[in-house]
Design a protein around this motif. Structure first.
Motif, mmCIF file in Angstrom:
data_model
loop_
_atom_site.group_PDB
_atom_site.id
_atom_site.type_symbol
_atom_site.label_atom_id
_atom_site.label_comp_id
_atom_site.label_asym_id
_atom_site.label_seq_id
_atom_site.Cartn_x
_atom_site.Cartn_y
_atom_site.Cartn_z
ATOM 1 N N ALA A 215 0.847 -1.193 0.000
ATOM 2 C CA ALA A 215 0.000 0.000 0.000
ATOM 3 C C ALA A 215 0.884 1.246 0.000
ATOM 4 O O ALA A 215 2.023 1.220 0.470
ATOM 5 C CB ALA A 215 -0.918 -0.008 1.216
ATOM 6 N N GLU A 216 0.332 2.336 -0.519
ATOM 7 C CA GLU A 216 1.127 3.566 -0.689
ATOM 8 C C GLU A 216 1.687 4.078 0.633
ATOM 9 O O GLU A 216 2.797 4.604 0.690
ATOM 10 C CB GLU A 216 0.251 4.635 -1.352
ATOM 11 N N ASP A 217 0.922 3.913 1.720
ATOM 12 C CA ASP A 217 1.373 4.408 3.032
ATOM 13 C C ASP A 217 1.986 3.315 3.904
ATOM 14 O O ASP A 217 2.206 3.519 5.106
ATOM 15 C CB ASP A 217 0.202 5.050 3.774
ATOM 16 N N ASP A 218 2.253 2.128 3.315
ATOM 17 C CA ASP A 218 2.860 1.006 4.047
ATOM 18 C C ASP A 218 1.957 0.421 5.126
ATOM 19 O O ASP A 218 2.409 -0.376 5.954
ATOM 20 C CB ASP A 218 4.187 1.403 4.708
ATOM 21 N N SER A 219 0.676 0.807 5.150
ATOM 22 C CA SER A 219 -0.204 0.307 6.215
ATOM 23 C C SER A 219 -0.436 -1.193 6.076
ATOM 24 O O SER A 219 -0.581 -1.901 7.069
ATOM 25 C CB SER A 219 -1.537 1.056 6.198
ATOM 26 N N TYR A 220 -0.483 -1.689 4.831
ATOM 27 C CA TYR A 220 -0.673 -3.109 4.575
ATOM 28 C C TYR A 220 0.110 -3.507 3.331
ATOM 29 O O TYR A 220 0.479 -2.656 2.523
ATOM 30 C CB TYR A 220 -2.157 -3.438 4.335
ATOM 31 N N PHE A 221 0.354 -4.800 3.187
ATOM 32 C CA PHE A 221 0.777 -5.315 1.895
ATOM 33 C C PHE A 221 -0.076 -6.528 1.553
ATOM 34 O O PHE A 221 -0.645 -7.184 2.435
ATOM 35 C CB PHE A 221 2.284 -5.630 1.860
ATOM 36 N N TYR A 222 -0.230 -6.764 0.273
ATOM 37 C CA TYR A 222 -1.103 -7.828 -0.223
ATOM 38 C C TYR A 222 -0.272 -8.859 -0.962
ATOM 39 O O TYR A 222 0.645 -8.505 -1.714
ATOM 40 C CB TYR A 222 -2.150 -7.264 -1.193
ATOM 41 N N VAL A 223 -0.588 -10.144 -0.770
ATOM 42 C CA VAL A 223 0.095 -11.191 -1.522
ATOM 43 C C VAL A 223 -0.941 -12.019 -2.277
ATOM 44 O O VAL A 223 -2.014 -12.331 -1.764
ATOM 45 C CB VAL A 223 0.962 -12.102 -0.607
#
Length: 564
Positions: A215-223
């Protein structure tokens, strides 16, 4: 016989490559748009190509001795990095390129066998590389010093290989690797030249990761996984936030994934499907909230939702349009007319694309399209349901299904295009098998059915009509599950259900728009605004708006009261 003359080996000259036509698509994430938005960067064989989108001019980066296996671009656009495969036991190079000069800056050689993935840090000072199965290490490089800072085995002892990597969008000290049974968040300690991994916890879920996005703000990432689902991870807590879709997973795995600024994710699957999804359900969002179309008398009109502006008007003089549907690819508006014809128009200009003559004998009263854009299902005033095979060249009648005794009022198609349901004013709803082109099930009630909807799970349908009742029916055997009193006065003519199936809306002769809880069977909101009988209504694909139309020509847009 004279010997043929050949040039001495020292005098053999190299041919200058002028152009390359081709893109094999085998390199994961191998087609990248440069931050200048004017060039594409992609590998082909041993070469990395930079191609102008507008002029098609190509530049070639030569330097690899074997096929390029991965490529990436720094966020400032100054650098391109590419990795290659080589023979077992031999060094596999990472090459750092100067984008502006189209020159090789440095050859970084530490990995063996294959470079699996590459990623630049957000300020473009560092590059992290991931070795292949024979190497299994992750290395952080200094871009300015052209040298390795530190390295480590990419995955733990009891799991498979890491195959993909993503850098933080905000911090140079954090990146994520993922692969077969492993998702790791790495913290960099630059002063001590060390990196520290933390394994993410996914509970009972064991997945092989194909793709990753931050995510742009590093709040989450998706796999994205080989199973065909998406896992949302929190990089701070290293815990699983949510995962989906639960039931209808993406065929052949989620091979690529991108985070969008509006909070949704764009995924590509191994089956060639491109889908827009949103946490937590990750069900594909079809269509757009920005446009909708209406029909009345001789007109079809396309509207811009937020500004309420008419964008296009299509007129067929002295005719009446009964129903419309957008083809799922957005390339045509399919319309049903009282002269028995089906007409298709382009949504941009309103140009007539084709006409199906004599589609029905007493006018075309209902119409629907399949999601693969290969079929149209039409209903007529005489009660026939007809299945049309659509191609760019021809429109062919596949089958005429003769069961209804009166006009067909509504048609809905199942997501897999193998089944549809038709509602009729003869008091029946029929569920059709679109593979065998036979009747599966019939629903009977003492009413003139006006509208029908599949629940998104597609094991139930809801219906309504002149008896003012909302019926819930089992698709499997056609039995009634429950009945609700939908209105105190007059027919219910329009109905639609939200993408998650949690709420549905109805409208009819009482001039009221009602929002219902599907499971509770209770009205949660009522909209007062129409002065005429409500004819039809739709919920926008992202559950932001409700649009209702009435017999007096009014079009009302309502805010959908529940966030998706």
């Amino acid at each position: 016989m004279a010997n043929s003359e050949t040039l001495p080996e020292s005098e053999v000259l190299g041919l200058e490559l002028e152009a390359v036509i081709g893109f094999n698509g085998h390199v994961p994430g191998g087609l990248i748009c440069h931050p200048d938005q004017e060039h594409l960067v992609y590998p082909l064989g041993c070469t990395v190509l930079i191609e102008s989108i507008n002029t098609n001019k190509q530049y070639f980066l030569h330097g690899h001795g074997n096929n390029v296996s991965c490529v990436t671009i720094s966020s400032n656009g100054a650098y391109v990095a590419s990795g290659q495969v080589t023979f077992m036991g031999f060094k596999a190079d990472v090459i750092l390129w100067d984008y502006a000069k189209k020159e090789l800056i440095a050859r970084l050689s530490l990995h063996k066998g294959k470079i699996e993935a590459l990623a630049f840090s957000p300020n473009s000072k560092y590059l992290v590389s991931l070795g292949g199965p024979d190497d299994g290490s992750v290395v952080v490089w200094s871009v300015t010093k052209r040298d390795a800072i530190c390295g480590s085995p990419a995955a733990g002892l009891n799991v498979g290989n890491a195959t993909t990597i993503i850098y933080s969008n905000c911090r140079d000290e954090m990146f994520v690797t993922a692969g077969n049974g492993t998702i790791r968040v790495w913290e960099l300690d630059f002063p001590n030249r060390k990196i520290w991994p933390t394994e993410c916890q996914t509970g009972q879920m064991k997945r092989i990761v194909l793709s990753i996005a931050m995510a742009e703000d590093d709040s989450y990432f998706y796999v994205g996984t080989t199973t065909g689902d998406i896992l949302k991870m929190n990089p701070r807590t290293k815990l699983l936030a949510d995962a989906g879709p639960v039931k209808e997973k993406f065929s052949l795995g989620v091979t690529t994934i991108k985070c969008l600024k509006m909070g949704s994710v764009l995924i590509g699957s191994g089956a060639g499907v491109l889908a827009l999804c949103k946490s937590p359900t990750y069900k594909p969002i079809n269509g757009t909230d920005d446009l909708f179309a209406t029909c009345s008398m001789e007109d079809i009109r396309v509207w811009h939702t937020s500004s309420n502006r008419e964008l296009l008007r299509i007129t067929v003089p002295n005719m009446t349009c009964y129903a419309i549907d957008f083809m799922r690819d957005g390339r045509s508006i399919i319309s049903a007319w009282n002269d028995g014809k089906i007409r298709a128009f382009t949504p941009e200009t309103g140009r007539l694309m084709y006409v199906i003559n004599n589609a029905h004998s007493i006018g075309v009263t209902a119409i629907a399209t399949t999601s693969d854009c290969k079929r149209i299902i039409s209903g007529g005033g005489e009660g026939q349901v007809r299945v049309w095979e659509i191609s760019p060249q021809s429109q062919k009648l596949e089958e005429a299904l003769k069961e209804h005794k009166s006009s067909v009022s509504c048609i809905k198609v199942k997501k897999n295009n193998e089944e549809c349901v038709t509602a009729s004013t003869d008091g029946t709803c029929i569920i059709w098998d679109l593979v065998r082109l036979k009747r599966n099930q019939m629903i009977l009630a003492n009413t003139l059915f006006q509208c029908v909807c599949y629940h998104p799970e597609e094991f139930q349908i809801i219906t309504s009509g002149t008896d003012r009742k909302i019926g819930y029916w089992e698709v499997f055997d056609g039995t009634v599950i429950r009945e609700l009193e939908g209105s105190l006065s007059g027919s219910i003519n329009g109905m639609d259900i939200s993408t998650e199936g949690v709420h549905f809306v109805t409208g009819g002769d009482d001039h009221l728009v009602k929002v219902w809880s599907y499971s509770e069977g209770e009205a949660t909101h009522v909209g007062v605004g129409h002065s005429g009988n409500i004819i039809r209504m739709k919920i926008s694909p992202k559950n932001q708006h409700i649009v209702s139309v009435s017999a007096d020509g009014a079009i009302l847009r309502w805010k959908f009261p529940f966030s998706s």
